[in-house]
Design a protein around this motif. Structure first.
Motif, PDB file in Angstrom:
ATOM      1  N   CYS A 157       0.849  -1.191   0.000  1.00  0.00           N
ATOM      2  CA  CYS A 157       0.000   0.000   0.000  1.00  0.00           C
ATOM      3  C   CYS A 157       0.886   1.243   0.000  1.00  0.00           C
ATOM      4  O   CYS A 157       1.888   1.315   0.718  1.00  0.00           O
ATOM      5  CB  CYS A 157      -0.892  -0.019   1.237  1.00  0.00           C
ATOM      6  SG  CYS A 157      -2.013   1.394   1.318  1.00  0.00           S
ATOM      7  N   THR A 158       0.507   2.218  -0.831  1.00  0.00           N
ATOM      8  CA  THR A 158       1.351   3.414  -0.948  1.00  0.00           C
ATOM      9  C   THR A 158       1.102   4.393   0.199  1.00  0.00           C
ATOM     10  O   THR A 158       1.715   5.459   0.233  1.00  0.00           O
ATOM     11  CB  THR A 158       1.129   4.119  -2.301  1.00  0.00           C
ATOM     12  OG1 THR A 158      -0.248   4.511  -2.400  1.00  0.00           O
ATOM     13  CG2 THR A 158       1.483   3.213  -3.461  1.00  0.00           C
ATOM     14  N   HIS A 159       0.241   4.021   1.133  1.00  0.00           N
ATOM     15  CA  HIS A 159       0.082   4.862   2.329  1.00  0.00           C
ATOM     16  C   HIS A 159       1.232   4.555   3.282  1.00  0.00           C
ATOM     17  O   HIS A 159       2.220   5.268   3.287  1.00  0.00           O
ATOM     18  CB  HIS A 159      -1.300   4.623   2.974  1.00  0.00           C
ATOM     19  CG  HIS A 159      -1.519   5.443   4.203  1.00  0.00           C
ATOM     20  ND1 HIS A 159      -2.120   4.938   5.338  1.00  0.00           N
ATOM     21  CD2 HIS A 159      -1.207   6.736   4.489  1.00  0.00           C
ATOM     22  CE1 HIS A 159      -2.179   5.898   6.264  1.00  0.00           C
ATOM     23  NE2 HIS A 159      -1.634   6.987   5.770  1.00  0.00           N
ATOM     24  N   PRO A 187      -2.169  -4.935   0.783  1.00  0.00           N
ATOM     25  CA  PRO A 187      -3.607  -4.897   0.498  1.00  0.00           C
ATOM     26  C   PRO A 187      -4.157  -6.291   0.208  1.00  0.00           C
ATOM     27  O   PRO A 187      -3.421  -7.204  -0.171  1.00  0.00           O
ATOM     28  CB  PRO A 187      -3.703  -4.007  -0.748  1.00  0.00           C
ATOM     29  CG  PRO A 187      -2.399  -3.296  -0.833  1.00  0.00           C
ATOM     30  CD  PRO A 187      -1.387  -4.232  -0.228  1.00  0.00           C
ATOM     31  N   CYS A 216      -6.922  -2.042   1.380  1.00  0.00           N
ATOM     32  CA  CYS A 216      -5.908  -2.114   2.431  1.00  0.00           C
ATOM     33  C   CYS A 216      -6.593  -2.098   3.793  1.00  0.00           C
ATOM     34  O   CYS A 216      -7.291  -1.145   4.136  1.00  0.00           O
ATOM     35  CB  CYS A 216      -4.928  -0.949   2.317  1.00  0.00           C
ATOM     36  SG  CYS A 216      -3.628  -1.082   3.565  1.00  0.00           S
ATOM     37  N   SER A 237      -7.629   2.082   2.474  1.00  0.00           N
ATOM     38  CA  SER A 237      -7.465   2.551   1.093  1.00  0.00           C
ATOM     39  C   SER A 237      -8.059   1.528   0.130  1.00  0.00           C
ATOM     40  O   SER A 237      -7.853   0.322   0.281  1.00  0.00           O
ATOM     41  CB  SER A 237      -5.981   2.755   0.762  1.00  0.00           C
ATOM     42  OG  SER A 237      -5.509   3.925   1.392  1.00  0.00           O
ATOM     43  N   TYR A 261      -8.403   0.375  -3.891  1.00  0.00           N
ATOM     44  CA  TYR A 261      -7.809   0.466  -5.230  1.00  0.00           C
ATOM     45  C   TYR A 261      -8.769  -0.180  -6.216  1.00  0.00           C
ATOM     46  O   TYR A 261      -9.449  -1.163  -5.889  1.00  0.00           O
ATOM     47  CB  TYR A 261      -6.466  -0.257  -5.253  1.00  0.00           C
ATOM     48  CG  TYR A 261      -5.419   0.329  -4.321  1.00  0.00           C
ATOM     49  CD1 TYR A 261      -4.490   1.264  -4.776  1.00  0.00           C
ATOM     50  CD2 TYR A 261      -5.349  -0.064  -2.985  1.00  0.00           C
ATOM     51  CE1 TYR A 261      -3.524   1.800  -3.928  1.00  0.00           C
ATOM     52  CE2 TYR A 261      -4.386   0.471  -2.125  1.00  0.00           C
ATOM     53  CZ  TYR A 261      -3.484   1.395  -2.600  1.00  0.00           C
ATOM     54  OH  TYR A 261      -2.518   1.926  -1.768  1.00  0.00           O
ATOM     55  N   ILE A 296      -5.414   4.033  -6.922  1.00  0.00           N
ATOM     56  CA  ILE A 296      -6.018   4.482  -5.670  1.00  0.00           C
ATOM     57  C   ILE A 296      -7.294   5.256  -5.962  1.00  0.00           C
ATOM     58  O   ILE A 296      -7.320   6.150  -6.811  1.00  0.00           O
ATOM     59  CB  ILE A 296      -5.029   5.316  -4.818  1.00  0.00           C
ATOM     60  CG1 ILE A 296      -5.669   5.692  -3.485  1.00  0.00           C
ATOM     61  CG2 ILE A 296      -4.527   6.558  -5.571  1.00  0.00           C
ATOM     62  CD1 ILE A 296      -6.012   4.534  -2.601  1.00  0.00           C
ATOM     63  N   ALA A 353      -4.164   6.512   0.908  1.00  0.00           N
ATOM     64  CA  ALA A 353      -2.980   6.264   0.054  1.00  0.00           C
ATOM     65  C   ALA A 353      -2.897   7.306  -1.063  1.00  0.00           C
ATOM     66  O   ALA A 353      -3.903   7.616  -1.704  1.00  0.00           O
ATOM     67  CB  ALA A 353      -3.043   4.855  -0.528  1.00  0.00           C
ATOM     68  N   LYS A 366      -0.921   7.227  -3.900  1.00  0.00           N
ATOM     69  CA  LYS A 366      -0.524   6.774  -5.244  1.00  0.00           C
ATOM     70  C   LYS A 366      -1.116   5.411  -5.557  1.00  0.00           C
ATOM     71  O   LYS A 366      -1.485   4.646  -4.661  1.00  0.00           O
ATOM     72  CB  LYS A 366       1.016   6.636  -5.309  1.00  0.00           C
ATOM     73  CG  LYS A 366       1.771   7.929  -5.098  1.00  0.00           C
ATOM     74  CD  LYS A 366       1.542   8.869  -6.230  1.00  0.00           C
ATOM     75  CE  LYS A 366       2.801   9.371  -6.856  1.00  0.00           C
ATOM     76  NZ  LYS A 366       2.516  10.218  -8.017  1.00  0.00           N
ATOM     77  N   ASN A 367      -1.142   5.112  -6.853  1.00  0.00           N
ATOM     78  CA  ASN A 367      -1.548   3.780  -7.313  1.00  0.00           C
ATOM     79  C   ASN A 367      -0.542   2.735  -6.807  1.00  0.00           C
ATOM     80  O   ASN A 367       0.613   3.083  -6.527  1.00  0.00           O
ATOM     81  CB  ASN A 367      -1.569   3.746  -8.839  1.00  0.00           C
ATOM     82  CG  ASN A 367      -2.495   4.806  -9.423  1.00  0.00           C
ATOM     83  OD1 ASN A 367      -3.467   5.201  -8.765  1.00  0.00           O
ATOM     84  ND2 ASN A 367      -2.205   5.254 -10.632  1.00  0.00           N
ATOM     85  N   LEU A 368      -0.971   1.477  -6.730  1.00  0.00           N
ATOM     86  CA  LEU A 368       0.003   0.427  -6.426  1.00  0.00           C
ATOM     87  C   LEU A 368       1.072   0.477  -7.521  1.00  0.00           C
ATOM     88  O   LEU A 368       0.768   0.593  -8.710  1.00  0.00           O
ATOM     89  CB  LEU A 368      -0.650  -0.954  -6.388  1.00  0.00           C
ATOM     90  CG  LEU A 368      -1.617  -1.249  -5.235  1.00  0.00           C
ATOM     91  CD1 LEU A 368      -1.983  -2.737  -5.217  1.00  0.00           C
ATOM     92  CD2 LEU A 368      -1.060  -0.839  -3.875  1.00  0.00           C
TER      93      LEU A 368
END
Ligand code: FES
Length: 183
Positions: free
Chosen positions: A121-123, A128, A145, A150, A152, A158, A163, A165-167
Motif C-alpha cells: 500500500c502506498t500509504h 492490500p 488495504c 485505502s 484500489y 487508488i 494512500a 498513489k496507485n500500487l
C-alpha cells in the motif's frame, strides 16, 4: 668463499618469515573475498537486492485470479483481469483519478489483462487484500488495504482512502508468452 653458515640461515629465516607473512596476508584477503559473497547472500545488501529479478509463470492464472509472488523481499501481485474488470478500468475518466494513469499505461501492449503490481500500500506499506481471494471489502473491485481503508480499483489505482498513489507497477518484461521477468 663459502658463505657463513649462520649468516645464511638467519638471512634464510628472515626471508621465509617475510614470505610466510606475505602468504598469510594474501590468504586473509582471499578468504575475505570468498566469504563476502556468502555473507551477502545470507543478508542481501541493497546492491544485491537491487539487481535481483523474479520470474513468474503466468500461464495458470485464469481471468479474475491473482497470484502473490515475492520481488526484492516485497509482495508482488500478478492478476489477470476479466473482460468486465478491463471495461470498468477503461470507463473511469482520468479526471476522477487521484494518480491519473490508464490501464494501458499500467500494463504491456497486447497484455492489458495482466496487471503486475507491488503488493505494498502506498500509504504506509501494508499488504492490500485482493478481490480475487474474496478478501476485498473495498468498493472499487481491485485491492483493499485493511490498515486504514485505502481502496484500489481493478487497475490497482487508488480511488479512496489515505494512500496517495496507485500500487506501483515494477519494471518487468514478458520473457515469453507465459512468463514475466520482474526487475
Ligand atoms: Fe494502507 Fe494505510 S497502509 S491504508
Amino acid at each position: 668463499a663459502e658463505p657463513n653458515e649462520i649468516g645464511e640461515n638467519s638471512e634464510g629465516v628472515r626471508r621465509r618469515d617475510f614470505i610466510n607473512i606475505a602468504a598469510l596476508s594474501a590468504a586473509g584477503v582471499g578468504g575475505a573475498a570468498v566469504l563476502y559473497p556468502l555473507i551477502s547472500q545470507m543478508a542481501p545488501s541493497a546492491d544485491v537486492l537491487a539487481e535481483s529479478t523474479t520470474e513468474v509463470d503466468v500461464s495458470a492464472i485464469e481471468p479474475g485470479q491473482a497470484i502473490k509472488a515475492v520481488f526484492r523481499k516485497q509482495p508482488l501481485f500478478v492478476r489477470r483481469l476479466t473482460p468486465k474488470e478491463i471495461s470498468e478500468a477503461d470507463a473511469v475518466p482520468l479526471s476522477a483519478l487521484r494518480d491519473p494513469e490508464t490501464l494501458a499505461d499500467r500494463t504491456k501492449e497486447g497484455h492489458t489483462d495482466m496487471l503486475v503490481t507491488m503488493g505494498v500500500c502506498t500509504h504506509l506499506g501494508c499488504v492490500p487484500l485482493g478481490a480475487a481471494e474474496g478478501e476485498n471489502k473495498g468498493e472499487f473491485g481491485g485491492y483493499f488495504c485493511p490498515c486504514h481503508g485505502s481502496s484500489y480499483d481493478t487497475a490497482a489505482r487508488i480511488r479512496k482512502g489515505p494512500a496517495p498513489k496507485n500500487l506501483v507497477v515494477p519494471d518487468y518484461v514478458f520473457s515469453s508468452d507465459t512468463t514475466i521477468t520482474v526487475g
